[in-house]
Design an enzyme around this catalytic site. Structure first.
Site, PDB file in Angstrom:
ATOM      1  N   THR A1054     -47.824   4.786 -41.490  1.00  0.00           N
ATOM      2  CA  THR A1054     -47.349   3.519 -40.692  1.00  0.00           C
ATOM      3  C   THR A1054     -47.929   3.516 -39.303  1.00  0.00           C
ATOM      4  OG1 THR A1054     -45.182   4.491 -40.217  1.00  0.00           O
ATOM      5  CG2 THR A1054     -45.368   3.089 -42.196  1.00  0.00           C
ATOM      6  N   CYS A1055     -48.022   4.638 -38.629  1.00  0.00           N
ATOM      7  CA  CYS A1055     -48.396   4.784 -37.172  1.00  0.00           C
ATOM      8  C   CYS A1055     -49.827   4.029 -37.202  1.00  0.00           C
ATOM      9  CB  CYS A1055     -48.426   5.897 -36.681  1.00  0.00           C
ATOM     10  SG  CYS A1055     -49.125   7.338 -37.639  1.00  0.00           S
TER      11      CYS A1055
END
Length: 1087
Positions: A1054-1055
């Site tokens: 997700t980063c």
């Protein structure tokens, strides 16, 4: 000499041997301008005693007054001497000061002089006149009275001087005999020329008349009625006194106002903060035109008042007072909107406090003179006047230039109250025009009639003959052009707080007198097709410059009054009962104001139009905010004025930012053209364009920081932090909270795992995004204690009231404001939405009663029950307190001082309801919202935030609608690890995604980016770019031939907004694995 001639004091002797040397002596004393000595006083005292003794004689040969009917020479001499004596009497009056014990001799002389003047000018006091001489004697008396009314006598100047020395009278005080007799005589003499003119017709209005001097010299005395003994006030209030004064003011207005202005200029150097004489003239007229009860509350007009002339006189004087105030600097051009709050507060407060000290015994200030204006009986009486009815009935010899001014219609009443609103804003620093607005807003039927008058004036082309109006829209014409007062039965006294009952009557629909717009109102199909042209109202496209004088004042009064009512009008009344206007009329009002305001601000608002535009902007904002909360207008209505004239987004944004940075003004309407449009009416730009403006503002800020030498990317000057996974909020707070606006720089994050080991990986922006999303997830969780969720189904976030009791609670809230600001600044979406009440505080807006329904529906329902309760509210046993609970302890909060001892009644229940709402919506969370705001505005300028309403702010933070545009996502996707747009698995992936339900597509987006919504401007603005990374999976050849597929689940980083997708061969497998992963939150990892 008098002693030796007591027996031989004939009228001839008195005239030739006694008065001639005496008057010569007086003339010499006057020429030397000497102060009266004791000997002089004794001499004059003797003279008046001799004259009074002579006038009491029934023997014509001994009576001085009989000379007035003698030979021509005797009459000439008598007239000359009588006029000299009259002048002397008033000179003595001007020297009299009862407040000084040393002047008691002068007071006694003044009493004798006034007695003489009263007898001399009253034919009934002439004891020796024969019946055949009555006509000549009457002519002589009238001649003397006419002389008294002229400026040559100096009467009004000396009476003004005398009255100005009188102390203020309490209503219950009993005046002393000497003071009362002198004052009564002086007032009697001052009014005789006016009454004499009434009895003999208007005569010649050449300006040298008593009424002119009465207005300019007596009615301008500060606290006139309060200086006079109470029994004398009715003489000043009688119609025979007021009516001539009103007519004189209207005829000789330029001359009288010039004289008053010149008198003010004499003392302006040393008393620049004194109330001008025109202010006292206005105050005294308002006071004298009404009758008050024992408590000092005005209860009715004086009997026989010339109402129409009264209206025009008050308009004339109030406009002159406002002009004077502007020229004197009480109204500053650079901050006109806040006249009664800031601009002239120092000078006005000094003035008001000074007058309160003067009138300490009366407990009265200058603004108390204006009490009649905000009494409901006052408005109803003026509205009862028939259109174009001639009210003056004193005489039939009115000059031609006066005839239009003794007629009155609804527009004149509106102009009266429009002037009063501006006057109260100037002179009442504490409350401004609030008392007048309360009365106007809650008078049954008034607002409906007022809007009808606005439409007749603006759209039917009907205006006063002295006004001009540009050609307007001829398709609209209200057929109900007549105005008739709605007669409704109302109980209770004026000012009672039974507003909810009043609101049911405001609509006036039951009367059938007002049907509103029917011809011009858009049809339903026109509303549905979102046509912008129908909402762009042609007659107001020129802004305030295109309005007639009548329309201007009508619209000003309507906007000021209706915006005040909108503050307390609840949703039940607005949407369901539709009072005071039907929803289609509300749309009409909104479209007129929207068009007017846009065209005004797009060409800059001139100083003379500020009063109208301030009220129009406020009313427009209240209607727009209500529509944002619960829609009653089509979106095209708000966009329509600028549909064809909006500039390019980048140009508008850059112009606005440059000008706001240069001017630094709190008043957005002073900004040039398009900058004012963005600041005041941002809603004329579509939401997507405003989002582009917002991003443009940020890009310009980043550019300016880069030019200033600040490094934006990773490097030596970026902020480096080390975050423990289990203490992300605490570590972030400790390392970042003190940075303030420096948080705009890039953040280099290093994570430490739960076991205490540094995690592998380099931060090229992805870890910063993960940090922001993770810290938000932890800090906004209700269990953490800083934020709680509303009890509504959407469970929106709002600061917890218990946060202020936590250690560093306020500082933590401020830090979270910076976190949200950082996310907005970097374009990182956070999947959270705040309560509209909370966002309103961040946007600098006040929250009103109906917004409570979105915060605490149960409390809102209970308050509505109280508001519409038909019985005795005391039965509910409520008081002005609210109970607040935190950490198991209950705190009782008083809503007003002494609230625990103040019970809720039918009279004060609205105060209770709005006090509760104000506490819950504003006061309770104010320290927390202020803290969050401080942190947020360290990174995001307040002017950027004000582009949006509360709902749009949440969209700006968390993304667009609850679905994604698959084609847009596909066009802005990056492929890594060996995948390309033509890869088989990639093609299968997009086919599967298109077949997903909207909910599943949002879940996929959350799985990859940690936010379930797409960026507002499309995936082009997603940072980092959405990426599909190939995960190669080795399978035996026999397994492939046997129909098996890859068994591994997809995962995500997700980063980096990266989906790690195995090389599936079949769409069914990809669909099943993907749904399993996104619904179980499995597969999150950091590569």
């Amino acid at each position: 000499m008098v002693v030796h001639h007591v027996s031989s004091m004939t009228r001839s002797w008195i005239s030739s041997s006694f008065l001639r040397p005496f008057l010569f002596f007086i003339t010499c004393m006057s020429a030397r301008s000497q102060k009266m000595q004791s000997r002089d006083i004794c001499c004059m005292h003797t003279c008046f005693k001799v004259l009074l003794q002579s006038m009491n004689s029934v023997d014509a040969e001994k009576n001085f007054c009989s000379l007035a009917v003698g030979t021509i020479e005797e009459r000439r001499v008598w007239t000359y001497q009588a006029q000299k004596l009259i002048y002397l009497c008033f000179f003595i009056l001007g020297e009299c000061d009862n407040s000084r014990p040393a002047d008691q001799d002068i007071a006694a002389l003044a009493s004798l002089a006034m007695r003489f003047a009263v007898v001399l000018t009253d034919l009934n006091g002439w004891k020796s006149v024969a019946n055949y001489s009555l006509q000549d004697a009457d002519a002589a008396v009238k001649g003397l009275i006419q002389f008294m009314g002229s400026k040559r006598s100096g009467m009004y100047n000396h009476v003004r001087t005398y009255v100005g020395k009188l102390g203020l009278q309490a209503h219950s005080s009993v005046p002393t005999d000497d003071r009362f007799l002198i004052t009564a005589s002086a007032l009697t003499l001052a009014l005789r020329p006016i009454h004499n003119a009434n009895l003999n017709g208007l005569g010649h209005w050449d300006g040298d008349c008593a009424s002119e001097q009465h207005c300019a010299l007596l009615l301008t005395i500060p606290w006139l009625a309060q200086r006079l003994p109470p029994p004398l006030s009715p003489a000043l209030q009688h119609k025979s006194t007021l009516s001539p004064c009103f007519r004189t003011l209207l005829i000789l207005k330029e001359k009288i106002l010039k004289e008053i202005s010149e008198a003010d200029q004499v003392k302006v150097a040393s008393h620049s903060k004194d109330m001008p004489q025109v202010g006292w003239l206005l105050a005294n007229i308002l006071h004298l035109a009404t009758v008050s009860d024992n408590s000092g509350t005005p209860i009715k007009f004086v009997e026989g008042l010339d109402y129409a002339s009264y209206i025009h006189v008050v308009i004339l004087l109030s406009e002159n007072l406002l002009t004077w105030a502007e020229n004197a600097g009480w109204i500053r051009e650079d901050n006109h909107i806040k006249i009664h709050e800031e601009t002239s507060s120092e000078s006005i407060n000094s003035l008001i406090s000074g007058t309160e000290i003067i009138c300490e015994s009366l407990k009265m200030s200058y603004i108390d003179f204006y009490k009649p204006v905000y009494q409901q009986w006052h408005l109803k009486k003026l509205l009862a006047l028939e259109r174009n009815a001639v009210v003056c009935d004193v005489d039939n010899l009115l000059p031609e230039n006066l005839e239009p001014l003794v007629k009155c219609d609804f527009v004149d009443v509106a102009r009266y109250y429009s002037c009063m609103l501006r006057t109260f804003s100037l002179l009442n620093p504490a409350l401004g025009p609030l008392p007048v607005l309360n009365m106007l807003s809650f008078t049954p039927g008034f607002l409906v009639s007022l809007w009808g008058a606005v439409e007749r004036s603006a759209f039917s082309g009907k205006a006063h003959a002295d006004d001009t109006y540009p050609s307007g829209n001829k398709t609209f014409e209200n057929k109900n052009v007549g105005f008739s007062e709605r007669k409704q039965k109302r109980g209770g006294k004026d000012g009672a707080n039974k507003w909810s009952a009043v609101l049911h009557k405001i609509t006036g629909k039951a009367d059938g007198n007002y049907t509103g717009l029917t011809e011009f109102e858009p049809r339903p199909n026109e509303i549905n097709n979102n046509s912008s042209d129908v909402w762009d109202i042609e007659p107001v496209r020129q802004g305030p410059e295109g309005l007639s004088k009548d329309t201007y004042c009508l619209l000003h009064l309507f906007c000021a009054s209706y915006s005040h009512l909108l503050l307390v009008l609840d949703d039940i009344e607005f949407y369901e009962k539709q009072v005071p206007f039907r929803l289609e009329q509300q749309r009409r009002i909104a479209s007129v104001l929207n068009t007017l305001v846009y065209n005004a601000v797009s060409h800059s608002i001139s100083q003379q139009n500020r009063t109208l535009m301030d009220a129009a902007i406020r009313c427009l904002h209240l209607l727009y905010e209500r529509d944002c909360r619960r829609e009653f207008c089509p979106p095209a209505l708000w966009l329509s004025p600028a549909e064809k004239s909006r500039p390019p987004i980048a140009v508008a944004a850059r112009t606005y930012e440059v000008l706001t940075a240069t001017i630094r003004s709190d008043d957005a309407s002073t900004l040039p053209s398009m900058s004012s449009v963005i600041a005041i009416t941002p809603h004329v730009f579509p939401f997507e364009e405003r989002v582009q403006m917002f991003r443009e503002f940020i890009n310009m800020d980043k550019t300016s920081r880069r030019m200033a030498g600040e490094v934006l990317g990773p490097g030596s000057r970026s902020v480096e932090i080390v975050i423990r996974r289990g203490h992300i909020v605490e570590d972030g707070f400790q390392q970042l909270n003190s940075l303030g606006s420096r948080l705009k720089s890039s953040i280099h994050v290093s994570f430490v795992s739960e076991s205490g080991l540094p995690e592998a990986g380099l931060d090229y922006g992805g870890l910063s995004k993960e940090f922001l999303t993770d810290i938000a997830k932890a800090a906004f969780a209700p269990d953490y204690g800083l934020f709680s969720q509303t009890s509504t189904p959407d469970r929106l976030l709002i600061p917890s009231t218990a946060a202020k009791f936590l250690e560093n609670g306020i500082q933590m809230i401020e830090f979270l404001g910076r976190i949200v600001g950082k996310a907005l600044y970097e374009g990182i979406l956070l999947d959270y939405s705040f309560s509209h009440v909370f966002v309103q505080k961040l946007l600098g807006r006040y929250s009103f009663l109906d917004e409570l329904s979105a915060l605490d529906p149960e409390l809102y329902r209970n308050l509505m029950y109280v508001k519409h309760y038909d019985g005795d509210i005391k039965e509910l046993c409520l008081d002005f307190t609210v109970t607040e609970e935190s950490f198991g302890k209950r705190h009782i909060i008083e809503l007003k001082p002494g609230g625990k001892d103040l019970y809720v009644t039918n009279e004060n229940k609205l105060q209770y309801i709005y006090a509760i709402a104000d506490y819950k919506l504003n006061r309770q969370i104010l320290p927390l919202s202020n803290a969050f705001y401080r942190g947020l505005t360290d990174l995001i300028a307040p002017s950027w935030l004000k582009l949006f309403n509360a709902s749009e702010f949440n969209q700006l933070l968390s993304g667009g609608k609850h679905d994604i545009d698959v084609d847009d996502l596909r066009s802005n996707t990056r492929y890594t690890g060996g995948y390309s747009e033509g890869s088989r698995t990639v093609k299968i992936f997009w086919e599967v995604i298109k077949g997903f339900e909207p909910k599943d597509r949002c879940m996929l987006l959350k799985f990859v980016t940690s936010c379930s919504r797409a960026p507002l401007l499309g995936f082009k603005y997603l940072q980092p770019t959405f990426t599909i990374h190939k995960v190669a999976c080795d399978m035996p050849l026999w397994a492939t031939f046997g129909g098996q597929d890859v068994d591994r689940l997809p995962s995500a980083s997700t980063c980096y907004n990266t989906l790690k997708l195995p090389t599936y061969k079949r769409s069914s497998t990809l669909r099943a694995k993907l749904l399993y992963a996104i619904n179980s939150n499995a597969g999150f990892e950091l590569s």
